[in-house]
Write a protein that holds these residues in place. Structure first.
Motif, PDB file in Angstrom:
ATOM      1  N   ALA A  79       0.842  -1.204   0.000  1.00 32.36           N
ATOM      2  CA  ALA A  79       0.000   0.000   0.000  1.00 32.36           C
ATOM      3  C   ALA A  79       0.873   1.247   0.000  1.00 32.36           C
ATOM      4  N   LYS A  80       1.523   1.489  -1.137  1.00 33.04           N
ATOM      5  CA  LYS A  80       2.463   2.618  -1.179  1.00 33.04           C
ATOM      6  C   LYS A  80       1.822   3.903  -1.679  1.00 33.04           C
ATOM      7  N   THR A  81       0.575   3.819  -2.131  1.00 33.19           N
ATOM      8  CA  THR A  81      -0.138   5.029  -2.563  1.00 33.19           C
ATOM      9  C   THR A  81      -1.528   4.993  -1.947  1.00 33.19           C
ATOM     10  N   GLU A  82      -2.244   6.106  -2.028  1.00 35.71           N
ATOM     11  CA  GLU A  82      -3.599   6.147  -1.474  1.00 35.71           C
ATOM     12  C   GLU A  82      -4.500   5.149  -2.201  1.00 35.71           C
ATOM     13  N   ARG A  83      -4.341   5.022  -3.506  1.00 35.30           N
ATOM     14  CA  ARG A  83      -5.169   4.057  -4.243  1.00 35.30           C
ATOM     15  C   ARG A  83      -4.875   2.626  -3.785  1.00 35.30           C
ATOM     16  N   GLU A  84      -3.600   2.308  -3.637  1.00 32.81           N
ATOM     17  CA  GLU A  84      -3.242   0.949  -3.221  1.00 32.81           C
ATOM     18  C   GLU A  84      -3.688   0.673  -1.789  1.00 32.81           C
ATOM     19  N   ALA A  85      -3.573   1.681  -0.919  1.00 32.91           N
ATOM     20  CA  ALA A  85      -4.000   1.496   0.473  1.00 32.91           C
ATOM     21  C   ALA A  85      -5.515   1.290   0.536  1.00 32.91           C
ATOM     22  N   ALA A  86      -6.247   2.080  -0.244  1.00 33.47           N
ATOM     23  CA  ALA A  86      -7.707   1.939  -0.253  1.00 33.47           C
ATOM     24  C   ALA A  86      -8.097   0.555  -0.768  1.00 33.47           C
ATOM     25  N   ALA A  87      -7.451   0.125  -1.851  1.00 26.96           N
ATOM     26  CA  ALA A  87      -7.777  -1.182  -2.438  1.00 26.96           C
ATOM     27  C   ALA A  87      -7.443  -2.313  -1.469  1.00 26.96           C
ATOM     28  N   ALA A  88      -6.262  -2.242  -0.858  1.00 28.66           N
ATOM     29  CA  ALA A  88      -5.857  -3.301   0.085  1.00 28.66           C
ATOM     30  C   ALA A  88      -6.803  -3.342   1.279  1.00 28.66           C
ATOM     31  N   ALA A  89      -7.221  -2.172   1.740  1.00 24.74           N
ATOM     32  CA  ALA A  89      -8.138  -2.111   2.891  1.00 24.74           C
ATOM     33  C   ALA A  89      -9.474  -2.752   2.538  1.00 24.74           C
ATOM     34  N   MET A  90      -9.969  -2.496   1.321  1.00 21.85           N
ATOM     35  CA  MET A  90     -11.269  -3.058   0.932  1.00 21.85           C
ATOM     36  C   MET A  90     -11.186  -4.571   0.745  1.00 21.85           C
ATOM     37  N   VAL A  91     -10.041  -5.063   0.284  1.00 22.93           N
ATOM     38  CA  VAL A  91      -9.867  -6.516   0.162  1.00 22.93           C
ATOM     39  C   VAL A  91      -9.952  -7.164   1.545  1.00 22.93           C
ATOM     40  N   LEU A  92      -9.242  -6.575   2.524  1.00 22.07           N
ATOM     41  CA  LEU A  92      -9.276  -7.117   3.890  1.00 22.07           C
ATOM     42  C   LEU A  92     -10.692  -7.030   4.459  1.00 22.07           C
ATOM     43  N   ALA A  93     -11.381  -5.919   4.159  1.00 21.19           N
ATOM     44  CA  ALA A  93     -12.738  -5.735   4.686  1.00 21.19           C
ATOM     45  C   ALA A  93     -13.714  -6.734   4.059  1.00 21.19           C
ATOM     46  N   ASP A  94     -13.553  -6.987   2.763  1.00 24.38           N
ATOM     47  CA  ASP A  94     -14.406  -7.986   2.096  1.00 24.38           C
ATOM     48  C   ASP A  94     -14.322  -9.326   2.814  1.00 24.38           C
ATOM     49  N   GLN A  95     -13.091  -9.677   3.204  1.00 23.19           N
ATOM     50  CA  GLN A  95     -12.885 -10.975   3.887  1.00 23.19           C
ATOM     51  C   GLN A  95     -13.560 -11.005   5.254  1.00 23.19           C
ATOM     52  N   LYS A  96     -13.819  -9.830   5.820  1.00 23.65           N
ATOM     53  CA  LYS A  96     -14.433  -9.750   7.157  1.00 23.65           C
ATOM     54  C   LYS A  96     -15.927  -9.459   7.085  1.00 23.65           C
ATOM     55  N   GLY A  97     -16.501  -9.595   5.888  1.00 22.99           N
ATOM     56  CA  GLY A  97     -17.951  -9.457   5.771  1.00 22.99           C
ATOM     57  C   GLY A  97     -18.454  -8.051   5.506  1.00 22.99           C
ATOM     58  N   PHE A  98     -17.563  -7.132   5.174  1.00 25.69           N
ATOM     59  CA  PHE A  98     -18.018  -5.792   4.780  1.00 25.69           C
ATOM     60  C   PHE A  98     -18.503  -5.842   3.333  1.00 25.69           C
ATOM     61  N   GLU A  99     -19.469  -4.990   2.999  1.00 27.48           N
ATOM     62  CA  GLU A  99     -19.897  -4.882   1.610  1.00 27.48           C
ATOM     63  C   GLU A  99     -20.125  -3.421   1.244  1.00 27.48           C
ATOM     64  N   PRO A 100     -20.102  -3.109  -0.058  1.00 31.45           N
ATOM     65  CA  PRO A 100     -20.320  -1.707  -0.453  1.00 31.45           C
ATOM     66  C   PRO A 100     -21.695  -1.221   0.026  1.00 31.45           C
ATOM     67  N   PHE A 101     -21.761  -0.001   0.531  1.00 31.81           N
ATOM     68  CA  PHE A 101     -23.027   0.554   1.016  1.00 31.81           C
ATOM     69  C   PHE A 101     -24.009   0.713  -0.134  1.00 31.81           C
ATOM     70  N   SER A 102     -25.281   0.420   0.147  1.00 30.57           N
ATOM     71  CA  SER A 102     -26.331   0.655  -0.831  1.00 30.57           C
ATOM     72  C   SER A 102     -27.522   1.293  -0.131  1.00 30.57           C
ATOM     73  N   ARG A 103     -28.030   2.357  -0.720  1.00 29.59           N
ATOM     74  CA  ARG A 103     -29.204   3.027  -0.137  1.00 29.59           C
ATOM     75  C   ARG A 103     -30.448   2.153  -0.216  1.00 29.59           C
ATOM     76  N   ASP A 104     -30.417   1.141  -1.082  1.00 30.10           N
ATOM     77  CA  ASP A 104     -31.597   0.282  -1.245  1.00 30.10           C
ATOM     78  C   ASP A 104     -31.721  -0.755  -0.148  1.00 30.10           C
ATOM     79  N   LYS A 105     -30.692  -0.861   0.680  1.00 34.19           N
ATOM     80  CA  LYS A 105     -30.729  -1.875   1.741  1.00 34.19           C
ATOM     81  C   LYS A 105     -31.025  -1.239   3.085  1.00 34.19           C
ATOM     82  N   LYS A 106     -31.560  -2.051   3.970  1.00 33.99           N
ATOM     83  CA  LYS A 106     -31.838  -1.594   5.338  1.00 33.99           C
ATOM     84  C   LYS A 106     -30.833  -2.320   6.240  1.00 33.99           C
TER      85      LYS A 106
END
Ligand code: MN
Ligand code: MN
Length: 462
Positions: free
Chosen positions: A44-71
């Protein structure tokens, strides 16, 4: 125990080294935690790489992209991806959002050399890139350091080509040259701040001409041919690219005792990783937990991926929509740890610090009540009541911590994202890790402090 000792223990503020206060078990946990931290620094040497790496780790922990259509309900985990450069991770709390949310905010951009929009040129049969440095660098530190190229080419057809070259052992690296001492008499008379000038931070990228008996700029042509083969780009594609030259060195342990971490980009990925690792473990918080990894802090937090934008407000707005909360009330009741580094006391440069209020490596996570400069300009200056709350939280959890100030009064100064979040009505204080050689190509932190930062983030959001 003598009366003197007893009364001193009761009344004096204890500032012992963390190694003398923590158990062997906790020290081992800290060292183990930093193995993951070093891996993160390397990918994660740039902001883009850090953001991407963080989202990969979060995906593995059950995070998902926010959606206004969900409760969403208590314990649900989402993230808001802001253009791939800044991310907010959220774990929904038991209470409604208007009871207040707990926010942690670190930044994932670091000082570096950005390529100019029209970077490529040839001079005396060398090919080079022109750069415009990003953030507060000491320019003299960047020549003769092996560099890697990271970033993206965004093409007119809408496709985005990711670039990373200079990290793997089989890949070439790049460098800014400097003068030899034999011929540096004139340069050596310059002031240190002017030792290497902005327009002298040119990157050496090639020397082999395209084989032809005629024509000019054959080295540049050969480079473009290679880039075209690898990335399908032409010279014009640099106009819509974001390419960053960063130090190619890997993160490593520092010292015979391995007590410290050395790496590029620890300001502020040390807090970003600590914060990320914390929210990934948050399962069932009372208040909604929000962990932000922000961009653009090093250039003043302006821009739509920085925290001087509406990004955080919009996230809070969406969280409030989910449970019918009022956004203004939510912000007013919210608390934040602005997770950023402070300058640790350096044994060689002690005179820029006021030692009673400076932070020290191995003395734990540093709480900085105010940053700014020249009479506390440009800071949020946390309230005593809020600092007391954080003090109580840290002590109760057995987290080693200290206070810090960024250098002597009128000695300089700096800011963090704290004031932008405070301006929304949120209670904020800076809490982070002391670092040596801040903003240099290779910065140093202490493992104990990194782990204490992680524990503080978890305690705050859990
Ligand atoms: Mn920072
Ligand atoms: Mn910084």
């Amino acid at each position: 125990m003598s009366d003197y000792k007893k009364i001193k223990e009761k009344l004096f503020y204890d500032r012992k080294n963390g190694f003398l206060r923590l158990s062997d078990e906790t020290i081992k946990e800290a060292f183990d935690f930093c193995e993951g931290y070093k891996q993160f620094l390397n990918i994660a040497k740039t902001e883009r790489e850090a953001a991407a790496a963080a989202m990969v780790l979060a995906d593995q922990k059950g995070f998902e992209p926010f959606s206004r259509d969900k409760k969403y309900k208590h314990g649900d985990k989402v993230y808001f991806n802001n253009r791939g450069k800044s991310v907010a991770f959220v774990v929904f709390g038991k209470e409604k959002a208007e009871c207040g949310v707990n926010i942690t905010a670190a930044h994932i951009d670091s000082p570096r050399l950005d390529l100019k929009p029209n970077p490529l040129y040839e001079d005396i049969e060398f090919a080079l890139f022109k750069t415009h440095y990003y953030g507060g660098i000491r320019k003299y530190q960047w020549p003769t350091v092996p560099l890697a190229l990271h970033g993206v080419f965004a093409k007119k057809d809408g496709s985005v080509q990711t670039v990373s070259i200079g990290e793997r052992p089989d890949e070439p690296q790049f460098v800014v040259n400097d003068l030899l001492p034999h011929l540096a008499d004139e340069q050596s008379k310059r002031k240190l701040s002017d030792g290497i000038r902005g327009e002298e931070l040119n990157i050496l990228i090639g020397s082999r001409p395209f084989k032809d008996d005629e024509g000019s700029e054959l080295v540049k042509l050969n480079i473009l041919k290679l880039l075209n083969e690898k990335y399908g780009i032409t010279e014009e594609d640099f106009l819509s690219a974001e390419l960053e030259m960063v130090p190619a060195a890997k993160a490593s342990d520092i010292g015979f005792d391995r007590s410290m971490v050395g790496s590029y980009g620890q300001d502020d990925r040390v807090c970003a990783y600590s914060e990320l690792a914390a929210i990934l473990e948050v399962e069932s918080p009372k208040k909604t937990a929000v962990a932000i990894l922000a961009d653009k802090e090093e250039i003043g937090s302006d821009g739509n991926t920085g925290l001087n934008s509406k990004f955080l407000s919009y996230v809070i707005h969406d969280i409030c929509l989910n449970d019918g909360s009022d956004e203004t009330v939510a912000l007013r009741n919210s608390s934040c740890l602005s997770a950023d580094v402070n300058a640790g006391m350096d044994p060689t440069f002690q005179d820029v610090m006021e030692k009673r209020n400076a932070s020290f490596l191995n003395h734990g996570v540093v709480v900085t009540k105010y940053t700014g400069s020249r009479g506390k300009y440009g800071t949020s200056d946390a309230s005593a009541e809020y600092v007391a709350r954080i003090r109580a939280m840290l002590d109760k959890a057995g987290i080693i911590w200290q206070t810090g100030e960024l250098g002597k009064v009128d000695g300089g100064g700096g800011g963090t994202v704290a004031m932008y979040i405070a301006n929304l009505g949120v209670d904020v204080v800076d809490l982070g890790v002391p670092v040596l050689s801040m903003h240099a190509p290779f910065e140093v932190t202490a493992k104990l402090d990194v782990y204490m930062c992680n524990k503080a983030m978890y305690e705050f959001m859990k």
